[in-house]
Design a protein around this motif. Structure first.
Motif, PDB file in Angstrom:
ATOM      1  N   GLY A 177      76.389  86.939  54.641  1.00 53.14           N
ATOM      2  CA  GLY A 177      77.113  85.714  54.312  1.00 53.14           C
ATOM      3  C   GLY A 177      76.432  84.856  53.271  1.00 53.14           C
ATOM      4  N   LEU A 178      75.100  84.814  53.265  1.00 49.38           N
ATOM      5  CA  LEU A 178      74.383  83.982  52.306  1.00 49.38           C
ATOM      6  C   LEU A 178      74.709  84.387  50.882  1.00 49.38           C
ATOM      7  N   LYS A 179      74.601  85.679  50.601  1.00 49.11           N
ATOM      8  CA  LYS A 179      74.866  86.165  49.246  1.00 49.11           C
ATOM      9  C   LYS A 179      76.325  85.943  48.864  1.00 49.11           C
ATOM     10  N   SER A 180      77.233  86.160  49.811  1.00 51.75           N
ATOM     11  CA  SER A 180      78.662  85.963  49.536  1.00 51.75           C
ATOM     12  C   SER A 180      78.963  84.500  49.221  1.00 51.75           C
ATOM     13  N   LEU A 181      78.407  83.594  50.021  1.00 51.01           N
ATOM     14  CA  LEU A 181      78.653  82.167  49.819  1.00 51.01           C
ATOM     15  C   LEU A 181      78.059  81.676  48.503  1.00 51.01           C
ATOM     16  N   ILE A 182      76.855  82.106  48.206  1.00 46.98           N
ATOM     17  CA  ILE A 182      76.208  81.674  46.969  1.00 46.98           C
ATOM     18  C   ILE A 182      76.962  82.213  45.760  1.00 46.98           C
ATOM     19  N   LYS A 206      52.401  85.864  34.402  1.00 45.91           N
ATOM     20  CA  LYS A 206      52.226  84.772  35.363  1.00 45.91           C
ATOM     21  C   LYS A 206      53.332  84.770  36.411  1.00 45.91           C
ATOM     22  N   GLU A 207      54.591  84.840  35.951  1.00 44.57           N
ATOM     23  CA  GLU A 207      55.700  84.798  36.901  1.00 44.57           C
ATOM     24  C   GLU A 207      56.977  85.367  36.308  1.00 44.57           C
ATOM     25  N   THR A 208      57.859  85.797  37.194  1.00 44.19           N
ATOM     26  CA  THR A 208      59.244  86.124  36.849  1.00 44.19           C
ATOM     27  C   THR A 208      60.107  85.109  37.579  1.00 44.19           C
ATOM     28  N   ARG A 209      61.031  84.481  36.840  1.00 47.64           N
ATOM     29  CA  ARG A 209      61.729  83.330  37.418  1.00 47.64           C
ATOM     30  C   ARG A 209      63.201  83.292  37.012  1.00 47.64           C
ATOM     31  N   ALA A 210      64.041  82.789  37.923  1.00 52.21           N
ATOM     32  CA  ALA A 210      65.465  82.607  37.652  1.00 52.21           C
ATOM     33  C   ALA A 210      65.749  81.127  37.410  1.00 52.21           C
ATOM     34  N   TRP A 211      66.659  80.851  36.473  1.00 47.28           N
ATOM     35  CA  TRP A 211      67.033  79.477  36.132  1.00 47.28           C
ATOM     36  C   TRP A 211      68.554  79.349  36.161  1.00 47.28           C
ATOM     37  N   THR A 212      69.047  78.282  36.761  1.00 45.13           N
ATOM     38  CA  THR A 212      70.488  78.060  36.860  1.00 45.13           C
ATOM     39  C   THR A 212      70.959  77.099  35.781  1.00 45.13           C
ATOM     40  N   ASP A 239      68.409  87.641  44.429  1.00 43.35           N
ATOM     41  CA  ASP A 239      68.597  88.199  43.085  1.00 43.35           C
ATOM     42  C   ASP A 239      67.650  89.384  42.913  1.00 43.35           C
ATOM     43  N   GLU A 240      68.199  90.587  43.081  1.00 45.22           N
ATOM     44  CA  GLU A 240      67.385  91.803  43.005  1.00 45.22           C
ATOM     45  C   GLU A 240      66.760  91.997  41.632  1.00 45.22           C
ATOM     46  N   ARG A 241      67.360  91.380  40.607  1.00 44.95           N
ATOM     47  CA  ARG A 241      66.841  91.550  39.244  1.00 44.95           C
ATOM     48  C   ARG A 241      65.411  91.036  39.111  1.00 44.95           C
ATOM     49  N   LEU A 242      65.061  90.039  39.910  1.00 41.68           N
ATOM     50  CA  LEU A 242      63.719  89.453  39.809  1.00 41.68           C
ATOM     51  C   LEU A 242      62.637  90.465  40.175  1.00 41.68           C
ATOM     52  N   ASN A 243      62.879  91.238  41.227  1.00 38.86           N
ATOM     53  CA  ASN A 243      61.891  92.240  41.640  1.00 38.86           C
ATOM     54  C   ASN A 243      61.702  93.303  40.561  1.00 38.86           C
ATOM     55  N   VAL A 244      62.807  93.701  39.932  1.00 40.61           N
ATOM     56  CA  VAL A 244      62.731  94.720  38.886  1.00 40.61           C
ATOM     57  C   VAL A 244      61.932  94.207  37.696  1.00 40.61           C
ATOM     58  N   LEU A 245      62.235  92.992  37.255  1.00 43.51           N
ATOM     59  CA  LEU A 245      61.527  92.409  36.113  1.00 43.51           C
ATOM     60  C   LEU A 245      60.052  92.164  36.428  1.00 43.51           C
TER      61      LEU A 245
END
Length: 363
Positions: free
Chosen positions: A265-270, A288-294, A48-54
């Motif tokens: 393939g990893l990104k496509s499968l996910i 402290k952190e930038t984090r993704a939640w599903t 998830d490239e968005r995490l690096n930007v944030l």
């Protein structure tokens, strides 16, 4: 954590693909059937490239991506539902996953043995799907026998019996349990059965390097099968994925571009798995952190907060929310607030893909 089981006939590239996706996994990959006996499990970060930007915007100390667990399940063969090739053990492994990634061989290589002697995706898919359906049929028939006795005096049992008979009829017709239309209440009723053909499925058409960008006739055959059951198809190359592991990360994009594709393939499968399961990702960011939640699509703000901690859901007051694109355009959370892009959302707000959120709650 989302669990995806990688299944298929022996020697279709499951373990090679698994090793490459997980990178540090130690699954054996060899040119003989039943190389994998115990399921190999690997946890990978969801790209998830968005995490690096944030993280740059917030000057975060760390980045925490969401994760997915891949389970490399041993090759199934004809007769697995009756125990062939340790089939019962392997089928039990499949019952424990959220989604199935069915790897189908769509490449020819005389140096790699095919368990059936030739490459034929339609036949291979039918072998696997038949064994899953037969295992489900046995499961449903056992349940029918128990419920039938109760149905003589119990209306709820009568309703369940009718439902089970519908599913049994579909399975006998060669359909999957996925193709049986069920109400929400009926879904709850059949869930404890853990039906294999009820699980969402992605067909991973495993091709040679030269066919990754364009596919081939075998891939089209897989697509035709998938279309009949509204399944998804992702074209992957276990060969390419294995090569990517050996290439420095900064050079991988150029290598993929040289093959005519934008992602591995990893990104496509996910991506396909998330879409199939109706999943969404929201983001949190700070020093402290930038984090993704599903979360599940359609989930409201309090339930999304509960993914972080149950206290957040119980004491939910409001969610300060800004769309990822708006935050990046503004340049900072403070600037987003000044421009009116940062909204205060209540309990009925349905969280959207890419929302950047800060929850306010009472302890």
């Amino acid at each position: 954590m989302l669990r995806a089981g990688i299944v298929g006939l022996p020697n279709v590239g499951k373990s090679t693909l698994f090793n490459a996706l997980v990178a540090n996994a130690k699954a054996d990959a060899a040119n003989f059937p039943f190389c994998t006996i115990e399921p190999n499990v690997g946890v990978v970060a969801v790209p998830d490239e968005r995490l690096n930007v944030l993280a740059k915007i917030s000057d975060s100390q760390q980045i925490v991506p969401t994760r997915i667990e891949f389970v490399d399940i041993a090759g199934l063969v004809k007769g697995a539902s009756q125990g062939e090739g340790l089939g019962n053990q392997f089928l039990a492994n499949i019952r424990e996953v959220d989604a199935i990634v069915h790897v189908v061989r769509c490449f020819d290589d005389e140096n790699i043995i095919h368990v059936s002697g030739s490459v034929d995706p339609g036949r291979d898919i039918e072998v696997i799907n038949l064994e899953l359906a037969l295992a489900d049929l046995a499961q449903v028939e056992r349940r029918i026998e128990r419920v039938r006795k109760q149905a003589r005096a119990n209306k709820d049992a009568q309703v369940e019996l009718e439902l089970l008979q519908r599913i049994s009829a579909a399975l006998n017709e060669g359909k999957s349990a996925r193709q049986v239309s069920l109400t929400d209440e009926e879904e709850v009723t059949v869930k404890p059965l853990g039906l294999l053909t009820k699980k969402p499925i992605i067909y991973a058409a495993n091709v040679a390097e030269d066919d990754l960008a364009t596919g081939n006739d075998w891939v089209e055959e897989v697509r035709q099968v998938a279309k009949q059951e509204n399944a998804k198809v992702v074209v992957v190359s276990a060969q390419v994925e294995a090569e990517l592991v050996e290439i420095p990360e900064e050079e991988r994009a150029d290598y993929l571009e040289s093959l005519g594709v934008e992602e591995g393939g990893l990104k496509s499968l996910i991506g396909a798995t998330y879409e199939l399961l109706g999943l969404r990702t929201y983001l949190t960011t700070g020093e402290k952190e930038t984090r993704a939640w599903t979360i599940n699509a359609g989930m409201k703000a309090p339930q999304a907060a509960g993914v972080i901690h149950t206290d957040f859901e119980r004491g939910f007051i409001r969610a300060e929310t800004v769309a990822y694109e708006d935050l990046v355009a503004a340049g900072s959370m403070a600037a987003a607030r000044e421009k009116g892009l940062l909204r205060s959302e209540g309990k009925d707000y349905v969280v959207q893909e890419g929302d950047v959120m800060l929850f306010r709650f009472n302890v």
